[in-house]
Design an enzyme around this catalytic site. Structure first.
Site, short mmCIF file in Angstrom:
data_model
loop_
_atom_site.label_atom_id
_atom_site.label_comp_id
_atom_site.label_asym_id
_atom_site.label_seq_id
_atom_site.Cartn_x
_atom_site.Cartn_y
_atom_site.Cartn_z
N TYR A 1 3.58 -21.30 -27.52
CA TYR A 1 4.33 -22.17 -26.62
C TYR A 1 4.85 -23.39 -27.37
O TYR A 1 6.03 -23.73 -27.30
CB TYR A 1 3.44 -22.58 -25.45
N LYS B 1 8.86 -24.45 -28.23
CA LYS B 1 9.42 -25.72 -27.76
C LYS B 1 9.86 -26.60 -28.93
O LYS B 1 10.86 -27.32 -28.85
CB LYS B 1 8.41 -26.45 -26.89
N PHE C 1 8.45 -25.04 -11.37
CA PHE C 1 7.61 -26.20 -11.03
C PHE C 1 8.30 -27.51 -11.38
O PHE C 1 8.55 -28.36 -10.52
CB PHE C 1 6.26 -26.08 -11.74
N ASN D 1 11.73 -19.98 -25.01
CA ASN D 1 11.95 -21.42 -25.12
C ASN D 1 12.97 -21.76 -26.19
O ASN D 1 13.76 -22.70 -26.03
CB ASN D 1 10.64 -22.13 -25.40
N THR E 1 7.66 -30.84 -24.97
CA THR E 1 6.24 -30.93 -24.64
C THR E 1 5.47 -31.58 -25.79
O THR E 1 5.81 -31.39 -26.96
CB THR E 1 5.64 -29.54 -24.36
#
Length: 320
Positions: free
Chosen positions: A151, A155, A25, A101, A126
């Protein structure tokens, strides 16, 4: 909303940019923005693009190939810049979200260390790396980071590794990007697909929509990467967001309005994103990006929703 465009710093010459995760994306949209700005772009990913892009593609698995093979690829392409848009976001187990990640960034940093002349690294982070820092009102680059989701933890490990090992690198800590190509696992991507698949009244099934978030047109993310490329003296961490909070339910209603599809929202009691777990409503301070990179968001969120809906509509017609 600012009408400013990314300023041209000293680095105005076209770059040879390798984009890891170039068919995802973020990666797909970044490659298009970089190519449109006159740069030579090489999208690198495990899976080929679903459509013919206006830039080159190379299939490569960073974790599987390892640092030496990645270094060889970068040397062969004579890359002057490397943008990391790869990593796990929605798919996979909780451990996958941490390992993919963080481990991937360790490999690419090792690869850069093998090169005599390494490309400049732009790492996409992020705002979920912040978690819920005690006492913070606005989230600034100096705010403590204590993520509570897998997540966010993965990150943050990546951000810390990049800043510790590469003094020229830029980490762009992104708020939630929206626009064309959003996957079905994302909230708005799911809503758009349910609307596009409806015959007559759409029954849009969603988890309970609570709270507000900082949302950003993915094209503004592309502008932020271009601004970092064009400011070669910049290094370190920069928040990239709109600096304002919008209700999640409001965004869904706007998307339904944009689609023109009559719809009724059905709420289910379970579900929700593991990515956003443990993240409170906080304004994302973006002043540093404005001062150093000359960047500010230029596009309205309704425009981002229109591009998302247009993209999904074309996809559904293609497969009809």
């Amino acid at each position: 909303m600012s009408n400013s465009t990314p300023r041209l710093g000293r680095g105005t010459a076209p770059e040879r940019v390798v984009v890891l995760g170039g068919t995802g994306f973020l990666g797909r949209n970044l490659c298009a923005a970089l190519a449109a700005a006159g740069n030579e772009v090489i999208a690198v990913a495990r899976r080929p693009p679903t459509t013919t892009p206006g830039y080159r593609f190379r299939r490569f698995d960073v974790l599987g190939g390892g640092a030496a093979e990645l270094a060889a690829l970068l040397a062969e392409e004579r890359a002057t810049a490397l943008v990391n848009a790869a990593g796990a976001v929605w798919r996979g187990s909780d451990q996958d979200l941490t390992d993919a990640n963080a481990a991937l960034v360790d490999v690419l940093l090792d690869a850069l260390g093998l090169l005599e002349v390494a490309p400049r690294l732009i790492q996409l982070g992020t705002v979920y790396e912040y978690g819920n820092p005690a006492g913070a009102v606005d989230l600034r680059e100096c705010s403590p980071a204590a993520p509570t989701s897998h997540y966010g933890r993965g990150k943050l490990l990546a951000t810390e590794a990049v800043l510790a090992r590469d003094g020229r690198a830029v980490v762009l800590r992104l708020s939630t990007a929206i626009g064309p190509g959003m996957p079905a696992e994302s909230l708005l991507g799911s809503v758009a697909r349910q609307l596009a698949d409806a015959e007559g009244l759409a029954l849009v099934e969603l988890p309970i929509l609570r709270g507000r978030g900082d949302f950003l047109d993915v094209r503004d993310v592309g502008d932020a990467v271009l601004a970092a490329l064009r400011t070669p003296e910049a290094a370190g961490l920069f928040n990239i967001g709109r600096g304002e909070l919008v209700g999640v339910g409001e965004l869904v209603r706007r998307l339904i309005d944009v689609s023109g599809v009559p719809a009724r929202v059905v709420t289910r009691a379970t579900g929700g994103s593991r990515r956003t777990k443990g993240f409170e409503e906080r304004r994302i301070a973006r002043e540093a990006a404005g001062q150093v990179l000359g960047w500010a968001p230029r596009r309205a969120l309704t425009d981002a929703l229109r591009t998302l809906w247009h993209d999904i509509s074309i996809e559904r017609r293609r497969h009809a």
